[in-house]
Design an enzyme around this catalytic site. Structure first.
Site, PDB file in Angstrom:
ATOM      1  N   ASP A 231       4.790 -77.641  21.786  1.00 13.75           N
ATOM      2  CA  ASP A 231       5.453 -77.987  21.325  1.00 13.75           C
ATOM      3  C   ASP A 231       6.588 -76.405  21.998  1.00 13.75           C
ATOM      4  O   ASP A 231       6.458 -75.737  21.513  1.00 13.75           O
ATOM      5  CB  ASP A 231       6.056 -78.320  20.349  1.00 13.75           C
ATOM      6  CG  ASP A 231       7.326 -79.113  20.066  1.00 13.75           C
ATOM      7  OD1 ASP A 231       8.666 -77.963  20.804  1.00 13.75           O
ATOM      8  OD2 ASP A 231       8.039 -79.746  19.744  1.00 13.75           O
ATOM      9  N   ILE A 232       7.727 -76.560  23.312  1.00 18.89           N
ATOM     10  CA  ILE A 232       8.104 -75.690  23.450  1.00 18.89           C
ATOM     11  C   ILE A 232       8.247 -74.633  22.244  1.00 18.89           C
ATOM     12  O   ILE A 232       8.707 -73.786  22.102  1.00 18.89           O
ATOM     13  CB  ILE A 232       8.648 -75.391  24.754  1.00 18.89           C
ATOM     14  CG1 ILE A 232       8.333 -73.549  25.411  1.00 18.89           C
ATOM     15  CG2 ILE A 232       9.957 -75.977  25.014  1.00 18.89           C
ATOM     16  CD1 ILE A 232       8.687 -74.121  26.696  1.00 18.89           C
TER      17      ILE A 232
ATOM     18  N   ASN B 133      18.726 -79.545  33.914  1.00 19.54           N
ATOM     19  CA  ASN B 133      19.446 -80.584  35.038  1.00 19.54           C
ATOM     20  C   ASN B 133      20.775 -79.451  35.580  1.00 19.54           C
ATOM     21  O   ASN B 133      21.314 -78.238  34.669  1.00 19.54           O
ATOM     22  CB  ASN B 133      19.308 -82.107  34.785  1.00 19.54           C
ATOM     23  CG  ASN B 133      20.577 -81.372  34.087  1.00 19.54           C
ATOM     24  OD1 ASN B 133      21.967 -81.257  34.029  1.00 19.54           O
ATOM     25  ND2 ASN B 133      20.501 -82.276  32.765  1.00 19.54           N
TER      26      ASN B 133
ATOM     27  N   VAL C  74      12.338 -81.632  27.290  1.00 16.69           N
ATOM     28  CA  VAL C  74      12.482 -79.953  26.577  1.00 16.69           C
ATOM     29  C   VAL C  74      14.120 -79.636  26.559  1.00 16.69           C
ATOM     30  O   VAL C  74      13.707 -79.574  25.190  1.00 16.69           O
ATOM     31  CB  VAL C  74      11.610 -79.411  28.130  1.00 16.69           C
ATOM     32  CG1 VAL C  74      11.724 -77.832  27.617  1.00 16.69           C
ATOM     33  CG2 VAL C  74      10.257 -80.174  28.156  1.00 16.69           C
ATOM     34  N   ASP C  75      14.586 -80.241  27.470  1.00 16.42           N
ATOM     35  CA  ASP C  75      16.287 -79.790  27.126  1.00 16.42           C
ATOM     36  C   ASP C  75      16.641 -80.510  26.477  1.00 16.42           C
ATOM     37  O   ASP C  75      17.680 -79.856  25.613  1.00 16.42           O
ATOM     38  CB  ASP C  75      16.778 -80.563  28.563  1.00 16.42           C
ATOM     39  CG  ASP C  75      18.590 -79.472  29.248  1.00 16.42           C
ATOM     40  OD1 ASP C  75      18.428 -78.838  28.136  1.00 16.42           O
ATOM     41  OD2 ASP C  75      18.441 -80.418  29.349  1.00 16.42           O
TER      42      ASP C  75
ATOM     43  N   GLY D 221       8.349 -84.431  34.031  1.00 20.24           N
ATOM     44  CA  GLY D 221       8.593 -85.155  33.240  1.00 20.24           C
ATOM     45  C   GLY D 221       9.765 -86.372  34.790  1.00 20.24           C
ATOM     46  O   GLY D 221       9.118 -87.069  34.784  1.00 20.24           O
ATOM     47  N   VAL D 222      10.590 -86.430  33.944  1.00 23.14           N
ATOM     48  CA  VAL D 222      11.272 -87.097  34.245  1.00 23.14           C
ATOM     49  C   VAL D 222      11.803 -86.981  36.305  1.00 23.14           C
ATOM     50  O   VAL D 222      11.609 -87.731  36.798  1.00 23.14           O
ATOM     51  CB  VAL D 222      13.215 -86.321  33.888  1.00 23.14           C
ATOM     52  CG1 VAL D 222      13.776 -87.533  35.257  1.00 23.14           C
ATOM     53  CG2 VAL D 222      13.366 -87.540  32.466  1.00 23.14           C
TER      54      VAL D 222
END
Ligand code: AR6
Length: 173
Positions: A14-15, A28, A37-38, A128-129
């Site tokens: 996990d970052i 974004n 992540v965001d 990811g997205v």
């Protein structure tokens, strides 16, 4: 800038748990949060990060942060000192946006150098997205950081699952 090359390391995890000078956020353009992540960075780092993002939107980035660019904020309650927000491209089969994905890594390292960060953790941006195929994303990420002159001593790729880890490992080996 020195003539030294950073060490590339790979971690599955996990970052938001990394003890590094700077963690890179797969943000974004709004800079106002999201999922993946965001979401994890803002959740764990606390409201100071969003407050600084809002100030950026009110000053230099009135129209948001363009794809491929990077900007730093505090890391709030994270173990890191800074979050470097960058906006990956949405993957498009009919339009080669690899230069924009490469730009995320290059610009994040440029910001890291401005900050004087010695260690930087990256997620697999756009995978990811934003739908970028993992193997190709790993290729762009590793090739780009290897081709970028930087004073950063360690670049750590933090991969969330085994598949991502193996894709990056195949490129770093
Ligand atoms: N630590 C490390 N990697 C993670 C973590 C984590 N905590 N969580 C997810 N990943 P994504 P994108 C992996 O969707 O594709 C957001 O809503 C994940 O498995 O976070 O660039 C933003 O606000 C995947 O491999 O970023 C934007 O709107 C990789 O990190 C949009 O998503 C990136 O997935 C950006 O999309």
């Amino acid at each position: 800038m020195t003539g030294h090359h950073p060490v590339l390391t790979l971690v599955r995890g996990d970052i938001t748990e990394q003890h590094v000078d700077a963690v890179v956020n797969a943000a974004n353009s709004s800079l106002l949060g999201g999922g993946g992540v965001d979401g994890a960075i803002h959740r764990r780092g606390g409201p100071e990060i969003l407050a600084e993002c809002r100030r950026l939107r009110a000053s230099h980035y009135g129209r948001g942060l363009p794809t491929g660019q990077a900007v730093a904020t505090t890391a709030g309650r994270l173990a890191a000192r800074w979050v470097i927000h960058t906006v990956g491209p949405v993957h498009s089969p009919g339009d080669d946006r690899a230069h924009l994905l490469a730009s995320c890594y290059r610009e994040s390292l440029r910001v890291a150098d401005e900050l004087g960060a010695g260690t930087v953790a990256f997620p697999a941006i756009s995978t990811g997205v934003y739908g970028w195929p993992m193997d190709d994303a790993a290729r762009v990420a590793v090739e780009t950081v290897r081709d970028t002159a930087t004073a950063v001593a360690e670049i750590r790729f933090v991969l969330f699952d085994e598949r991502a880890y193996e894709a990056f490992a195949a490129r770093v080996r």
